[in-house]
Design a protein around this motif. Sequence first.
Motif, PDB file in Angstrom:
ATOM      1  N   ALA A 257       5.966 -15.005 -15.832  1.00  0.00           N
ATOM      2  CA  ALA A 257       4.672 -14.849 -15.539  1.00  0.00           C
ATOM      3  C   ALA A 257       3.889 -14.322 -16.429  1.00  0.00           C
ATOM      4  O   ALA A 257       2.529 -14.300 -16.286  1.00  0.00           O
ATOM      5  CB  ALA A 257       4.403 -14.015 -14.346  1.00  0.00           C
ATOM      6  N   GLY A 258       4.180 -14.148 -17.649  1.00  0.00           N
ATOM      7  CA  GLY A 258       3.465 -13.395 -18.766  1.00  0.00           C
ATOM      8  C   GLY A 258       3.517 -11.809 -18.838  1.00  0.00           C
ATOM      9  O   GLY A 258       2.763 -11.370 -19.669  1.00  0.00           O
ATOM     10  N   MET A 259       4.123 -11.102 -18.053  1.00  0.00           N
ATOM     11  CA  MET A 259       4.376  -9.721 -18.274  1.00  0.00           C
ATOM     12  C   MET A 259       5.361  -9.407 -19.203  1.00  0.00           C
ATOM     13  O   MET A 259       6.349 -10.136 -19.713  1.00  0.00           O
ATOM     14  CB  MET A 259       4.644  -9.136 -16.751  1.00  0.00           C
ATOM     15  N   ASN A 260       5.010  -8.051 -19.836  1.00  0.00           N
ATOM     16  CA  ASN A 260       5.976  -7.532 -20.380  1.00  0.00           C
ATOM     17  C   ASN A 260       7.033  -6.995 -19.376  1.00  0.00           C
ATOM     18  O   ASN A 260       6.830  -6.574 -18.372  1.00  0.00           O
ATOM     19  CB  ASN A 260       5.531  -6.246 -21.246  1.00  0.00           C
ATOM     20  N   SER A 261       8.448  -7.005 -19.702  1.00  0.00           N
ATOM     21  CA  SER A 261       9.531  -6.374 -18.802  1.00  0.00           C
ATOM     22  C   SER A 261      10.505  -6.086 -19.697  1.00  0.00           C
ATOM     23  O   SER A 261      11.122  -6.598 -20.367  1.00  0.00           O
ATOM     24  CB  SER A 261       9.813  -7.540 -17.897  1.00  0.00           C
ATOM     25  N   ILE A 262      11.299  -4.787 -18.898  1.00  0.00           N
ATOM     26  CA  ILE A 262      12.417  -4.445 -19.653  1.00  0.00           C
ATOM     27  C   ILE A 262      13.254  -3.984 -18.534  1.00  0.00           C
ATOM     28  O   ILE A 262      12.999  -3.356 -17.363  1.00  0.00           O
ATOM     29  CB  ILE A 262      12.022  -3.016 -20.256  1.00  0.00           C
ATOM     30  N   VAL A 263      14.547  -4.118 -18.758  1.00  0.00           N
ATOM     31  CA  VAL A 263      15.666  -3.951 -17.859  1.00  0.00           C
ATOM     32  C   VAL A 263      16.017  -2.483 -18.130  1.00  0.00           C
ATOM     33  O   VAL A 263      16.110  -1.852 -19.025  1.00  0.00           O
ATOM     34  CB  VAL A 263      17.190  -4.709 -18.023  1.00  0.00           C
ATOM     35  N   VAL A 264      16.143  -1.822 -16.641  1.00  0.00           N
ATOM     36  CA  VAL A 264      16.678  -0.330 -16.662  1.00  0.00           C
ATOM     37  C   VAL A 264      18.124  -0.523 -16.312  1.00  0.00           C
ATOM     38  O   VAL A 264      18.446  -0.668 -15.257  1.00  0.00           O
ATOM     39  CB  VAL A 264      15.739   0.470 -15.637  1.00  0.00           C
ATOM     40  N   ASP A 265      18.884   0.262 -17.368  1.00  0.00           N
ATOM     41  CA  ASP A 265      20.219   0.168 -16.966  1.00  0.00           C
ATOM     42  C   ASP A 265      20.909   1.722 -16.730  1.00  0.00           C
ATOM     43  O   ASP A 265      21.282   2.359 -17.473  1.00  0.00           O
ATOM     44  CB  ASP A 265      20.872  -0.269 -18.372  1.00  0.00           C
ATOM     45  N   ARG A 266      20.772   1.862 -15.526  1.00  0.00           N
ATOM     46  CA  ARG A 266      21.258   3.212 -14.827  1.00  0.00           C
ATOM     47  C   ARG A 266      22.655   3.194 -14.385  1.00  0.00           C
ATOM     48  O   ARG A 266      23.241   2.217 -14.086  1.00  0.00           O
ATOM     49  CB  ARG A 266      20.346   3.361 -13.487  1.00  0.00           C
ATOM     50  N   PRO A 267      23.247   4.479 -14.210  1.00  0.00           N
ATOM     51  CA  PRO A 267      24.684   4.758 -13.848  1.00  0.00           C
ATOM     52  C   PRO A 267      24.776   4.007 -12.497  1.00  0.00           C
ATOM     53  O   PRO A 267      23.751   4.211 -11.378  1.00  0.00           O
ATOM     54  CB  PRO A 267      24.796   6.128 -13.602  1.00  0.00           C
ATOM     55  N   GLY A 268      25.699   3.230 -11.986  1.00  0.00           N
ATOM     56  CA  GLY A 268      25.988   2.770 -10.727  1.00  0.00           C
ATOM     57  C   GLY A 268      25.319   1.315 -10.638  1.00  0.00           C
ATOM     58  O   GLY A 268      25.696   0.544  -9.503  1.00  0.00           O
ATOM     59  N   ASN A 269      24.484   0.943 -11.715  1.00  0.00           N
ATOM     60  CA  ASN A 269      23.949  -0.568 -11.430  1.00  0.00           C
ATOM     61  C   ASN A 269      24.978  -1.442 -11.967  1.00  0.00           C
ATOM     62  O   ASN A 269      25.961  -1.188 -12.649  1.00  0.00           O
ATOM     63  CB  ASN A 269      22.883  -0.779 -12.491  1.00  0.00           C
ATOM     64  N   VAL A 270      24.745  -2.715 -11.588  1.00  0.00           N
ATOM     65  CA  VAL A 270      25.307  -3.760 -11.957  1.00  0.00           C
ATOM     66  C   VAL A 270      25.446  -3.875 -13.726  1.00  0.00           C
ATOM     67  O   VAL A 270      24.228  -4.043 -14.072  1.00  0.00           O
ATOM     68  CB  VAL A 270      24.996  -5.215 -11.491  1.00  0.00           C
ATOM     69  N   PRO A 271      26.519  -3.873 -14.298  1.00  0.00           N
ATOM     70  CA  PRO A 271      26.571  -4.036 -15.693  1.00  0.00           C
ATOM     71  C   PRO A 271      25.884  -5.057 -16.408  1.00  0.00           C
ATOM     72  O   PRO A 271      25.795  -6.293 -15.739  1.00  0.00           O
ATOM     73  CB  PRO A 271      28.054  -3.860 -15.987  1.00  0.00           C
ATOM     74  N   LEU A 272      25.057  -4.976 -17.284  1.00  0.00           N
ATOM     75  CA  LEU A 272      24.643  -6.055 -18.048  1.00  0.00           C
ATOM     76  C   LEU A 272      25.664  -7.001 -18.904  1.00  0.00           C
ATOM     77  O   LEU A 272      26.580  -6.303 -19.448  1.00  0.00           O
ATOM     78  CB  LEU A 272      23.414  -5.509 -19.051  1.00  0.00           C
ATOM     79  N   SER A 273      25.399  -8.147 -18.675  1.00  0.00           N
ATOM     80  CA  SER A 273      26.374  -8.945 -19.602  1.00  0.00           C
ATOM     81  C   SER A 273      26.042  -8.863 -21.195  1.00  0.00           C
ATOM     82  O   SER A 273      24.703  -8.468 -21.316  1.00  0.00           O
ATOM     83  CB  SER A 273      26.252 -10.429 -19.016  1.00  0.00           C
ATOM     84  N   SER A 274      26.727  -9.322 -21.641  1.00  0.00           N
ATOM     85  CA  SER A 274      26.432  -9.243 -23.372  1.00  0.00           C
ATOM     86  C   SER A 274      25.507  -9.931 -23.627  1.00  0.00           C
ATOM     87  O   SER A 274      24.570  -9.912 -24.551  1.00  0.00           O
ATOM     88  CB  SER A 274      28.020  -9.675 -24.147  1.00  0.00           C
ATOM     89  N   GLU A 275      25.402 -11.206 -22.871  1.00  0.00           N
ATOM     90  CA  GLU A 275      24.153 -12.014 -23.235  1.00  0.00           C
ATOM     91  C   GLU A 275      22.862 -11.532 -22.810  1.00  0.00           C
ATOM     92  O   GLU A 275      21.760 -11.613 -23.483  1.00  0.00           O
ATOM     93  CB  GLU A 275      24.454 -13.362 -22.418  1.00  0.00           C
ATOM     94  N   ASP A 276      22.873 -10.856 -21.729  1.00  0.00           N
ATOM     95  CA  ASP A 276      21.645 -10.397 -21.195  1.00  0.00           C
ATOM     96  C   ASP A 276      21.197  -8.994 -22.133  1.00  0.00           C
ATOM     97  O   ASP A 276      19.889  -8.695 -22.378  1.00  0.00           O
ATOM     98  CB  ASP A 276      21.752  -9.543 -19.781  1.00  0.00           C
ATOM     99  N   GLN A 277      22.168  -8.534 -22.730  1.00  0.00           N
ATOM    100  CA  GLN A 277      21.933  -7.476 -23.557  1.00  0.00           C
ATOM    101  C   GLN A 277      21.403  -7.883 -24.730  1.00  0.00           C
ATOM    102  O   GLN A 277      20.329  -7.219 -25.444  1.00  0.00           O
ATOM    103  CB  GLN A 277      23.352  -6.487 -23.935  1.00  0.00           C
ATOM    104  N   THR A 278      21.565  -9.124 -25.215  1.00  0.00           N
ATOM    105  CA  THR A 278      21.147  -9.794 -26.494  1.00  0.00           C
ATOM    106  C   THR A 278      19.746 -10.312 -26.318  1.00  0.00           C
ATOM    107  O   THR A 278      18.699 -10.127 -27.247  1.00  0.00           O
ATOM    108  CB  THR A 278      21.902 -10.879 -26.857  1.00  0.00           C
ATOM    109  N   ARG A 279      19.399 -10.992 -25.167  1.00  0.00           N
ATOM    110  CA  ARG A 279      18.126 -11.479 -24.983  1.00  0.00           C
ATOM    111  C   ARG A 279      16.997 -10.854 -24.331  1.00  0.00           C
ATOM    112  O   ARG A 279      15.964 -11.063 -24.513  1.00  0.00           O
ATOM    113  CB  ARG A 279      18.365 -12.941 -24.264  1.00  0.00           C
ATOM    114  N   LEU A 280      17.470  -9.729 -23.830  1.00  0.00           N
ATOM    115  CA  LEU A 280      16.571  -8.562 -22.844  1.00  0.00           C
ATOM    116  C   LEU A 280      16.360  -7.394 -23.663  1.00  0.00           C
ATOM    117  O   LEU A 280      17.431  -6.878 -24.289  1.00  0.00           O
ATOM    118  CB  LEU A 280      16.905  -8.898 -21.468  1.00  0.00           C
TER     119      LEU A 280
END
Length: 288
Positions: free
Chosen positions: A250-273
């Motif tokens: 949609a054109g927003m800036n956006s960042i993933v918040v990686d907290r304890p207990g959250n679904v682990p980020l995949s290696s791909e998502d860690q690279t692209r986001l």
Amino acid sequence: MNVNGIKCVLLDIEGTVCPISFVKETLFPYAIRALPDVLSTKWDEAEFRSYRDAFPEEYRSSPATLQAHVEDLTRRDVKVAYLKNLQGFLWEDGYTTGAYSTPLFPDVGPKLKAWRAQGLQVAIYSSGSVFAQKLLFGHINVDDTLGSKRQGVDGDAKTRGDSTGEGKATITTESATDDPSEKTDNASTIPKPKTEDMTSIISGWFDTTNAGLKADATSYTTIATALKWQPSEILFLSDNVHEVDAAIQAGMNSIVVDRPGNVPLSSEDQTRLKAIKSLESITLNLSN
């Protein structure tokens, strides 16, 4: 992490500003436990009728049918508006009686206050109803130890996210070994947790009813229009990569918040986001 040209910070709640465990292990079970009494005493009352009638017709033929449907939706963590509105209605009593209060991650309160002092707008976008969002921010726990003690007494029913990270929950009621009279006595001896009302910090409230589904890019366009900012002037923070992708689309800036207990980020998502573990990692500059 520096982000320039931001006028508004838009935040998810669960897994972003407060632990997923609070929602799964405290709020969900409380609603399940509170519902039977509400169904037996308020089924035909105007106060409850709008919540009841929002459910599909086949699930409101009787209190037992509606109860079973709510329990099924809760186990599967289905984010449908009529369930979320009912949950907010049921949670109000728990907040006002001090059965629980909201445990924010330690970095959240100070950072939101700092952003507001800096002149930034702060808004919320959650699958929970706007009513539930305001309850949550209206009862922020400022004494975590006391709040945890009370939640431990009142939180008989437990929900656990499954190992696949799909967000499903398993709901149980009191164990056979619990002594209800003893539990009531214990709960009455624990004072209400000290809380803070932080709703004045938030100037925009959005849910799936007034904005749309969180994985749809059009929802973020709707929010930007409502806030009267360009999408590029808004920073959206969420633990959910699908929501982050939709906001970026949609054109927003956006960042993933990686907290304890959250679904682990995949290696791909860690690279692209872009990803952070604390809001303290973000420095916002109002100008480009």
